[in-house]
Design a protein around this motif. Structure first.
Motif, PDB file in Angstrom:
ATOM      1  N   PRO A  70       3.542  -4.318  -9.837  1.00 10.36           N
ATOM      2  CA  PRO A  70       2.882  -3.837 -11.060  1.00 10.36           C
ATOM      3  C   PRO A  70       2.438  -4.950 -12.014  1.00 10.36           C
ATOM      4  O   PRO A  70       1.438  -4.801 -12.702  1.00 10.36           O
ATOM      5  CB  PRO A  70       3.941  -2.948 -11.706  1.00 10.36           C
ATOM      6  CG  PRO A  70       4.723  -2.431 -10.548  1.00 10.36           C
ATOM      7  CD  PRO A  70       4.786  -3.598  -9.598  1.00 10.36           C
ATOM      8  N   ASP A  71       3.150  -6.087 -12.033  1.00 10.83           N
ATOM      9  CA  ASP A  71       2.738  -7.187 -12.909  1.00 10.83           C
ATOM     10  C   ASP A  71       1.595  -8.002 -12.308  1.00 10.83           C
ATOM     11  O   ASP A  71       1.075  -8.924 -12.936  1.00 10.83           O
ATOM     12  CB  ASP A  71       3.926  -8.079 -13.269  1.00 10.83           C
ATOM     13  CG  ASP A  71       4.528  -8.819 -12.081  1.00 10.83           C
ATOM     14  OD1 ASP A  71       3.974  -8.774 -10.952  1.00 10.83           O
ATOM     15  OD2 ASP A  71       5.592  -9.451 -12.279  1.00 10.83           O
ATOM     16  N   GLY A  72       1.196  -7.698 -11.065  1.00  7.10           N
ATOM     17  CA  GLY A  72       0.071  -8.374 -10.418  1.00  7.10           C
ATOM     18  C   GLY A  72       0.369  -9.772  -9.923  1.00  7.10           C
ATOM     19  O   GLY A  72      -0.528 -10.463  -9.446  1.00  7.10           O
ATOM     20  N   LYS A  73       1.633 -10.203  -9.961  1.00  2.00           N
ATOM     21  CA  LYS A  73       1.974 -11.572  -9.577  1.00  2.00           C
ATOM     22  C   LYS A  73       2.360 -11.735  -8.108  1.00  2.00           C
ATOM     23  O   LYS A  73       2.319 -12.832  -7.576  1.00  2.00           O
ATOM     24  CB  LYS A  73       3.112 -12.086 -10.458  1.00  2.00           C
ATOM     25  CG  LYS A  73       2.706 -12.221 -11.916  1.00  2.00           C
ATOM     26  CD  LYS A  73       3.845 -12.723 -12.765  1.00  2.00           C
ATOM     27  CE  LYS A  73       3.393 -12.844 -14.222  1.00  2.00           C
ATOM     28  NZ  LYS A  73       4.487 -13.256 -15.089  1.00  2.00           N
ATOM     29  N   ASN A 116       8.517  -0.702  -7.305  1.00  2.00           N
ATOM     30  CA  ASN A 116       8.924   0.086  -8.466  1.00  2.00           C
ATOM     31  C   ASN A 116       8.318  -0.543  -9.721  1.00  2.00           C
ATOM     32  O   ASN A 116       7.728  -1.626  -9.674  1.00  2.00           O
ATOM     33  CB  ASN A 116      10.443   0.232  -8.570  1.00  2.00           C
ATOM     34  CG  ASN A 116      11.160  -1.065  -8.918  1.00  2.00           C
ATOM     35  OD1 ASN A 116      10.598  -2.155  -8.848  1.00  2.00           O
ATOM     36  ND2 ASN A 116      12.424  -0.950  -9.276  1.00  2.00           N
ATOM     37  N   ILE A 117       8.445   0.133 -10.840  1.00  2.00           N
ATOM     38  CA  ILE A 117       7.759  -0.256 -12.085  1.00  2.00           C
ATOM     39  C   ILE A 117       8.193  -1.623 -12.625  1.00  2.00           C
ATOM     40  O   ILE A 117       7.408  -2.319 -13.258  1.00  2.00           O
ATOM     41  CB  ILE A 117       7.896   0.851 -13.158  1.00  2.00           C
ATOM     42  CG1 ILE A 117       6.905   0.646 -14.285  1.00  2.00           C
ATOM     43  CG2 ILE A 117       9.305   0.921 -13.703  1.00  2.00           C
ATOM     44  CD1 ILE A 117       5.502   1.002 -13.921  1.00  2.00           C
ATOM     45  N   ASP A 118       9.441  -2.037 -12.365  1.00  2.00           N
ATOM     46  CA  ASP A 118       9.890  -3.323 -12.918  1.00  2.00           C
ATOM     47  C   ASP A 118       9.877  -4.469 -11.898  1.00  2.00           C
ATOM     48  O   ASP A 118      10.500  -5.506 -12.115  1.00  2.00           O
ATOM     49  CB  ASP A 118      11.254  -3.182 -13.595  1.00  2.00           C
ATOM     50  CG  ASP A 118      12.388  -2.938 -12.610  1.00  2.00           C
ATOM     51  OD1 ASP A 118      12.157  -2.916 -11.385  1.00  2.00           O
ATOM     52  OD2 ASP A 118      13.541  -2.771 -13.068  1.00  2.00           O
ATOM     53  N   ASN A 119       9.168  -4.288 -10.788  1.00  2.00           N
ATOM     54  CA  ASN A 119       8.973  -5.342  -9.788  1.00  2.00           C
ATOM     55  C   ASN A 119      10.256  -5.799  -9.086  1.00  2.00           C
ATOM     56  O   ASN A 119      10.299  -6.897  -8.546  1.00  2.00           O
ATOM     57  CB  ASN A 119       8.314  -6.591 -10.412  1.00  2.00           C
ATOM     58  CG  ASN A 119       7.073  -6.280 -11.189  1.00  2.00           C
ATOM     59  OD1 ASN A 119       6.096  -5.806 -10.643  1.00  2.00           O
ATOM     60  ND2 ASN A 119       7.099  -6.532 -12.484  1.00  2.00           N
ATOM     61  N   SER A 120      11.304  -4.975  -9.087  1.00  2.00           N
ATOM     62  CA  SER A 120      12.579  -5.403  -8.514  1.00  2.00           C
ATOM     63  C   SER A 120      12.910  -4.741  -7.181  1.00  2.00           C
ATOM     64  O   SER A 120      13.825  -5.195  -6.489  1.00  2.00           O
ATOM     65  CB  SER A 120      13.719  -5.129  -9.501  1.00  2.00           C
ATOM     66  OG  SER A 120      13.874  -3.731  -9.696  1.00  2.00           O
ATOM     67  N   ASP A 138      15.899  -4.232  -2.323  1.00  2.00           N
ATOM     68  CA  ASP A 138      16.111  -4.813  -3.643  1.00  2.00           C
ATOM     69  C   ASP A 138      15.758  -6.294  -3.555  1.00  2.00           C
ATOM     70  O   ASP A 138      16.448  -7.060  -2.878  1.00  2.00           O
ATOM     71  CB  ASP A 138      17.565  -4.620  -4.083  1.00  2.00           C
ATOM     72  CG  ASP A 138      17.805  -5.036  -5.517  1.00  2.00           C
ATOM     73  OD1 ASP A 138      17.456  -6.188  -5.875  1.00  2.00           O
ATOM     74  OD2 ASP A 138      18.340  -4.227  -6.281  1.00  2.00           O
ATOM     75  N   THR A 139      14.685  -6.697  -4.221  1.00  2.00           N
ATOM     76  CA  THR A 139      14.196  -8.074  -4.106  1.00  2.00           C
ATOM     77  C   THR A 139      15.098  -9.080  -4.813  1.00  2.00           C
ATOM     78  O   THR A 139      15.017 -10.267  -4.541  1.00  2.00           O
ATOM     79  CB  THR A 139      12.765  -8.202  -4.665  1.00  2.00           C
ATOM     80  OG1 THR A 139      12.772  -7.859  -6.044  1.00  2.00           O
ATOM     81  CG2 THR A 139      11.807  -7.311  -3.900  1.00  2.00           C
ATOM     82  N   PRO A 158       5.156   6.161   0.770  1.00  2.00           N
ATOM     83  CA  PRO A 158       6.137   6.410  -0.286  1.00  2.00           C
ATOM     84  C   PRO A 158       5.830   5.601  -1.546  1.00  2.00           C
ATOM     85  O   PRO A 158       5.344   4.474  -1.474  1.00  2.00           O
ATOM     86  CB  PRO A 158       7.452   5.956   0.343  1.00  2.00           C
ATOM     87  CG  PRO A 158       7.048   4.890   1.316  1.00  2.00           C
ATOM     88  CD  PRO A 158       5.703   5.335   1.850  1.00  2.00           C
ATOM     89  N   VAL A 159       6.108   6.196  -2.694  1.00  2.73           N
ATOM     90  CA  VAL A 159       5.970   5.519  -3.992  1.00  2.73           C
ATOM     91  C   VAL A 159       7.134   5.938  -4.896  1.00  2.73           C
ATOM     92  O   VAL A 159       7.689   7.019  -4.742  1.00  2.73           O
ATOM     93  CB  VAL A 159       4.624   5.825  -4.700  1.00  2.73           C
ATOM     94  CG1 VAL A 159       3.453   5.276  -3.915  1.00  2.73           C
ATOM     95  CG2 VAL A 159       4.464   7.300  -4.952  1.00  2.73           C
ATOM     96  N   PHE A 160       7.464   5.067  -5.832  1.00  2.00           N
ATOM     97  CA  PHE A 160       8.492   5.373  -6.825  1.00  2.00           C
ATOM     98  C   PHE A 160       7.915   6.254  -7.921  1.00  2.00           C
ATOM     99  O   PHE A 160       6.775   6.071  -8.331  1.00  2.00           O
ATOM    100  CB  PHE A 160       9.003   4.086  -7.481  1.00  2.00           C
ATOM    101  CG  PHE A 160       9.901   3.267  -6.607  1.00  2.00           C
ATOM    102  CD1 PHE A 160      11.265   3.513  -6.575  1.00  2.00           C
ATOM    103  CD2 PHE A 160       9.397   2.228  -5.845  1.00  2.00           C
ATOM    104  CE1 PHE A 160      12.104   2.738  -5.786  1.00  2.00           C
ATOM    105  CE2 PHE A 160      10.221   1.450  -5.056  1.00  2.00           C
ATOM    106  CZ  PHE A 160      11.584   1.712  -5.028  1.00  2.00           C
ATOM    107  N   TYR A 161       8.713   7.191  -8.405  1.00  2.00           N
ATOM    108  CA  TYR A 161       8.390   7.971  -9.596  1.00  2.00           C
ATOM    109  C   TYR A 161       9.704   8.346 -10.259  1.00  2.00           C
ATOM    110  O   TYR A 161      10.479   9.141  -9.697  1.00  2.00           O
ATOM    111  CB  TYR A 161       7.583   9.228  -9.261  1.00  2.00           C
ATOM    112  CG  TYR A 161       7.312  10.084 -10.473  1.00  2.00           C
ATOM    113  CD1 TYR A 161       6.402   9.668 -11.437  1.00  2.00           C
ATOM    114  CD2 TYR A 161       7.998  11.267 -10.671  1.00  2.00           C
ATOM    115  CE1 TYR A 161       6.164  10.433 -12.563  1.00  2.00           C
ATOM    116  CE2 TYR A 161       7.769  12.039 -11.797  1.00  2.00           C
ATOM    117  CZ  TYR A 161       6.854  11.620 -12.747  1.00  2.00           C
ATOM    118  OH  TYR A 161       6.633  12.376 -13.867  1.00  2.00           O
TER     119      TYR A 161
END
Length: 188
Positions: A70-73, A116-120, A138-139, A158-161
């Motif tokens: 999500p942060d594009g990095k 997931n939303i926090d890139n973890s 879990d990265t 699959p996607v997180f929600y």
């Protein structure tokens, strides 16, 4: 789609699956080997909305199903080599350099990663001759959490929600969207 719901064409691509974050689109493109007719590569392409420029991020790789963080990095990709080895690889979205790798074990084939939303964490499917299951990598800790038991259900994208994993499946004989609670494993 713009804010008013109007659709407009950004770029014609050869993309099968795309991922987008922070004004960029990523997809995998197949390149034939110039010398060997039966050999090819699958590299990651990045298109920047603001500059309207396309860039080949990787060279002579076997990368598929790119998923922007999500942060594009970072970009999570599935690597499947000529030696029939599969891995979930995290690459830098600017340089294409490898940051992290999760090698598959037990003849598993990874598919369709999503962050997931926090890139973890990354959710993905893994399959082998015993079936398919949803897993979360879990990265930060390098651990894997199995969300479903192995089955021959055709699980896709699959996607997180929130505290769920949303995915598509013809579980009841008709293609539908399902949600599974990450903690309780209850399916909806």
């Amino acid at each position: 789609l713009d804010k008013n719901g109007n659709e407009y064409k950004v770029k014609a691509t050869d993309a099968g699956m795309i991922s987008t974050a922070k004004g960029k689109i990523a997809w995998a493109r197949t390149y034939p080997d110039l010398r060997w007719q039966l050999k090819s590569y699958s590299d990651i392409i990045i298109f920047d909305y603001s500059t309207k420029k396309e860039k080949r991020l990787t060279k002579k790789q076997k990368f598929f199903a790119p998923a922007f963080s999500p942060d594009g990095k970072k970009i999570a990709v599935v690597e499947y080599t000529e030696n029939i080895q599969c891995a979930l690889v995290i690459i830098d979205a600017e340089t294409g350099n490898e940051i992290q790798r999760l090698n598959a074990k037990n003849n598993n084939f990874f598919r369709t990663p999503s962050w997931n939303i926090d890139n973890s964490q990354i959710v993905f499917t893994k399959s082998n001759e015993y079936g398919t299951q949803l897993s979360i990598y879990d990265t930060e800790t390098g651990t894997i959490k199995e969300i479903t038991k192995r089955s021959f259900e055709n699980i896709g994208r699959p996607v997180f929600y929130k505290n769920y994993i949303i995915y598509n499946s013809p579980y009841n004989g008709i293609g539908n969207i399902y949600a599974i609670d990450i903690n309780t494993k209850k399916r909806f």
